[in-house]
Scaffold this motif. Structure first.
Motif, PDB file in Angstrom:
ATOM      1  N   LEU A 169      -4.079   1.714  -6.146  1.00  0.00           N
ATOM      2  CA  LEU A 169      -3.989   2.316  -4.811  1.00  0.00           C
ATOM      3  C   LEU A 169      -5.325   1.490  -4.095  1.00  0.00           C
ATOM      4  N   GLU A 170      -6.413   1.572  -4.507  1.00  0.00           N
ATOM      5  CA  GLU A 170      -7.586   1.167  -4.167  1.00  0.00           C
ATOM      6  C   GLU A 170      -7.729  -0.430  -3.937  1.00  0.00           C
ATOM      7  N   PHE A 220       2.537   7.008 -11.927  1.00  0.00           N
ATOM      8  CA  PHE A 220       3.343   5.960 -12.408  1.00  0.00           C
ATOM      9  C   PHE A 220       2.117   4.935 -12.580  1.00  0.00           C
ATOM     10  N   VAL A 221       1.086   4.837 -11.528  1.00  0.00           N
ATOM     11  CA  VAL A 221       0.023   3.838 -11.760  1.00  0.00           C
ATOM     12  C   VAL A 221      -1.265   4.535 -11.645  1.00  0.00           C
ATOM     13  N   LEU A 263       0.657  -1.081   0.003  1.00  0.00           N
ATOM     14  CA  LEU A 263      -0.004   0.091   0.063  1.00  0.00           C
ATOM     15  C   LEU A 263       0.822   1.285   0.128  1.00  0.00           C
ATOM     16  N   LYS A 264       1.753   1.170   0.649  1.00  0.00           N
ATOM     17  CA  LYS A 264       2.677   2.502   0.833  1.00  0.00           C
ATOM     18  C   LYS A 264       3.508   2.731  -0.350  1.00  0.00           C
ATOM     19  N   ARG A 265       3.974   1.697  -1.088  1.00  0.00           N
ATOM     20  CA  ARG A 265       4.548   1.658  -2.289  1.00  0.00           C
ATOM     21  C   ARG A 265       3.564   2.248  -3.380  1.00  0.00           C
ATOM     22  N   ASN A 266       2.424   1.793  -3.560  1.00  0.00           N
ATOM     23  CA  ASN A 266       1.510   2.191  -4.364  1.00  0.00           C
ATOM     24  C   ASN A 266       1.002   3.781  -4.305  1.00  0.00           C
ATOM     25  N   GLN A 267       1.278   4.098  -2.839  1.00  0.00           N
ATOM     26  CA  GLN A 267       0.760   5.569  -2.658  1.00  0.00           C
ATOM     27  C   GLN A 267       1.829   6.377  -3.355  1.00  0.00           C
ATOM     28  N   GLU A 268       3.133   6.191  -3.195  1.00  0.00           N
ATOM     29  CA  GLU A 268       4.209   6.920  -3.832  1.00  0.00           C
ATOM     30  C   GLU A 268       4.023   6.911  -5.337  1.00  0.00           C
TER      31      GLU A 268
END
Length: 451
Positions: free
Chosen positions: A159-160, A153-154, A142-147
């Motif tokens: 993220l959801e 980039f995504v 989750l933390k990586r996807n937030q960044e």
């Protein structure tokens, strides 16, 4: 031919004469009957005159009397019941497993939250570690996807999905923790454990009985009373107990709850009372004469009757669930109740009466209209009754203290103002044998002048 006619005619005439004589004898007044050729009225006149003179000279009706007393009277009801723990539970596992640890001794006191039985939780511990690892991975993702979303980039959808995955593994972690917690069985409240049904290494199924836990710091007593007492029952009423396990001791409790539902089979109401788990007090009837007292409390001398074997220091909680109790529920106490013997009550037409002993002047009866030396006459008085106890009945209305009522011989007193003769028991007088009642039971007090 003439003779044949005469005989039947004579027979008919004879029958008619006999019938007429019989009718005349039955229908004539009794006063005109003859005795030895003399009219019966004339023959019986001296006898009737003598009887009238005898009745006028006869003594007043002999009666036994008693005074209205003022005593302390209780309105109560007796029943039987059983003692119960204030809280009681049978501990059972929710998950099958093998007994790993026992954290109590049979019959020992335990505290709330104390570990009692530990089942083997190796599998549950492994599941918990797995769930913790999954939560850690989900949090990192989750933390990586937030960044990455912040740098475009995504997509936001990624993220959801990471957030939803984290919630799933956190739920799995909570489930693993709950399964692990159920492998440890702890005491839900302070109390005393019973005798266990398991040993170390036993495999128990879910719902199997392990050990009972009882809170006996105070006790309940459950009993039933007939439905006619429903209106008298109230919370905090006093309940007196006598236990067969502790003869000579008296216990007191308070009504804690009354069941609103009556038992349709026995037409009774269930009552629960709360009492402290102590040895109570010595019963009054068992207190020895001359017993020493200390600080206002009776202390039995050595060898005195009614003492409990083992003394009061044998156990801090002597009462046990299941004990048999004889229960007396006290509804009210009247310290100034007016009572008379039950024999004094004369029921008539759905009402209750007593016959008071009064002086003639109370009824304005002239002395010349009474037999000589008449001191008292009768007066019928309607009363209202209350509690009945041991041959006494409470008078709630109609009498006052120290008045005198008739307890034997009421059938002779059909109207007010009848002359009375008080029969003192133990001092038989002529005519006393004619009194009602076969055997006197108490001495008659001197009647007080009632108005």
């Amino acid at each position: 031919m003439a003779k044949k006619i005469i005989y039947p005619l004579l027979a008919v005439i004879g029958i008619a004469v006999a019938s007429g004589a019989a009718w005349w004898y039955q229908s004539k007044p009794k006063g005109t009957q003859e005795v030895n050729g003399v009219p019966a009225a004339a023959a019986s006149a001296p006898v009737a005159g003598a009887r009238a003179g005898s009745e006028s000279a006869s003594r007043p009706a002999g009666v036994e009397v008693a005074r209205v007393e003022k005593i302390s009277l209780r309105d109560d009801a007796q029943s039987v019941g059983s003692l119960r723990s204030r809280q009681s539970v049978m501990l059972r596992p929710e998950i099958p497993g093998r007994v790993k640890t026992l954290g109590f001794r049979d019959g020992a006191p335990v505290r709330k939250g104390q570990l009692l039985v530990q089942l083997d939780d190796t599998l549950q511990q492994a599941e918990l570690k797995q769930a913790l690892a999954q939560v850690s991975i989900a949090q990192a993702s989750l933390k990586r996807n937030q960044e990455l979303v912040a740098q475009n980039f995504v997509a936001q959808r990624v993220l959801e999905e990471s957030l939803a995955n984290l919630q799933v593994v956190e739920a799995q972690l909570a489930l693993s923790q709950a399964r692990l917690a159920r492998m440890a069985i702890v005491a839900p409240f302070d109390g005393t454990v019973g005798i266990r049904n398991i040993n170390l290494g036993d495999f128990v199924k879910d719902g199997a009985d392990l050990v009972n836990l009882e809170d006996i710091s105070s006790m309940y007593v459950d009993f039933r009373l007939p439905e006619r007492y429903q209106g008298k029952l109230k919370p905090q009423q006093t309940v007196e107990l006598a236990l067969d396990a502790f003869p000579g001791r008296a216990f007191k409790a308070r009504v804690d709850a009354i069941d609103p539902l009556l038992d349709a089979n026995g037409r009774s109401v269930s009552v629960r009372a709360l009492l402290p788990n102590t040895l109570g007090q010595p019963a009054q009837r068992d207190k020895p004469v001359g017993a020493a007292t200390h600080a206002g409390a009776p202390v039995a001398k050595p060898g005195a009757t009614g003492a409990v074997r083992g003394g009061t220091s044998g156990s801090a909680a002597p009462l046990r669930p299941g004990m048999f109790a004889r229960v007396t529920t006290v509804f009210s106490v009247n310290n100034a109740a007016l009572v008379v013997p039950e024999e004094a009550i004369v029921p008539q037409g759905g009402r209750q009466f007593v016959i008071k002993v009064v002086v003639p002047s109370a009824l304005h009866v002239a002395p010349e209209n009474l037999p000589p030396e008449t001191k008292f006459v009768s007066l019928r008085q309607e009363v209202k009754l209350g509690v009945r106890r041991q041959g006494k009945v409470e008078i709630t209305e109609g009498l006052s203290e120290s008045q005198t009522v008739v307890v034997a011989g009421q059938q002779r007193l059909q109207k007010d103002g009848t002359p009375l003769r008080i029969v003192e028991l133990g001092r038989p007088s002529p005519g006393a044998a004619s009194l009602a009642g076969p055997t006197p039971t108490a001495s008659a007090p001197a009647p007080a002048a009632s108005r």
